[in-house]
Design an enzyme around this catalytic site. Sequence first.
Site, PDB file in Angstrom:
ATOM      1  CB  ALA A  66      -0.841  -0.017   1.220  1.00 19.98           C
ATOM      2  N   GLY A 111       0.604  -4.891   0.741  1.00 24.27           N
ATOM      3  CA  GLY A 111      -0.599  -4.963   0.006  1.00 24.27           C
ATOM      4  C   GLY A 111      -0.338  -5.773  -1.225  1.00 24.27           C
ATOM      5  CD  GLU A 114      -2.436  -7.663   3.077  1.00 25.23           C
ATOM      6  OE1 GLU A 114      -2.060  -6.413   2.884  1.00 25.23           O
ATOM      7  OE2 GLU A 114      -3.434  -7.822   3.817  1.00 25.23           O
ATOM      8  CD  GLU A 134       1.392  -5.659   5.714  1.00 25.70           C
ATOM      9  OE1 GLU A 134       2.134  -6.457   5.895  1.00 25.70           O
ATOM     10  OE2 GLU A 134       0.631  -5.661   4.563  1.00 25.70           O
TER      11      GLU A 134
END
Length: 260
Positions: A66, A111, A114, A134
């Site tokens: 992200a 992300g 993911e 993270e």
Amino acid sequence: MELKLIQCEIVDGIATVTINRPDKMNALNAAVLGELACCFDALKSDASARGVIVTGAGEKAFVAGADIAELAQMNPLGAKDLAFYGQQVFARLETMGKPSIAMINGFALGGGCELALACTLRTASKTAKIGLPEVSLGIIPGYGGTQRLARIAGPGVAREWVLTGDMVTADEAWRVGVVNRLFEPAELKEGTTKLMKTILSRAPIALRLAMETIRRGTNMSQQEGEIIETDMFGLAAATADMKEGMAAFLQKRKAEFKNQ
Ligand code: COA
């Protein structure tokens, strides 16, 4: 919607979705997530797209996570909304009813990892690096990673990856079952396309029912999952493609499936 940060190209039934922010390692900001949502919705109803390959532009990254510049501005409720939105976008890909492969050409972090986990399968270049960093940023994976990694590779691997935040090699990701097939960098595209073509040569409705059965079954007991399996098995037996597949075998010819 005009796509600016991702590209989508359909060739021979395979849609390739490329996240295209190579100067930022293809990091997922809100605009990229919005374009992905729109693209996944369009692909779901586009009969010319029978399978989806997701990848990142450039040589270095699949998706390096992200967008940290955006994450840095979050307040708690905004963070919760963002995680929910990201989960919904990835769920659209996972439940599209069409097989998807994450073609991991470089860093697949946070992300990005993911997003790859939300695909049906994952291929990787031998030089790729994968992980969920993270906790190094004071957050936890929020786009379904804690749940999907535990379901794909088991809670032990999920704890190790999430708690250390370390990047692992593509070889290690393959060893623990996160990556299905490994390729030399120059062979990644061809190998991934070949894998998708093999899948797409099978009966499309059977593929869809099988994906749904496995996905729903991983969230329930063996017994409950087998009830879904019997229902889907019965549904598959109602298709013209079932008759064609079996007739082709008995007549020693190649099946011609019609998605019916
Ligand atoms: N969000 C926002 N920008 C990112 C990013 C991310 N997740 N990952 C990389 N970038 C940006 C960098 O800030 C840099 O931008 P700049 O040139 O404007 O300074 C550019 O992409 C290139 O990254 P850089 O760090 O210089 O490349 P590198 O080859 O030295 O390192 C990584 C590559 C992937 C190891 C490193 O960028 C990294 O650790 N990224 C963050 C990974 C992460 O924590 N992801 C989880 C987020 S929840």
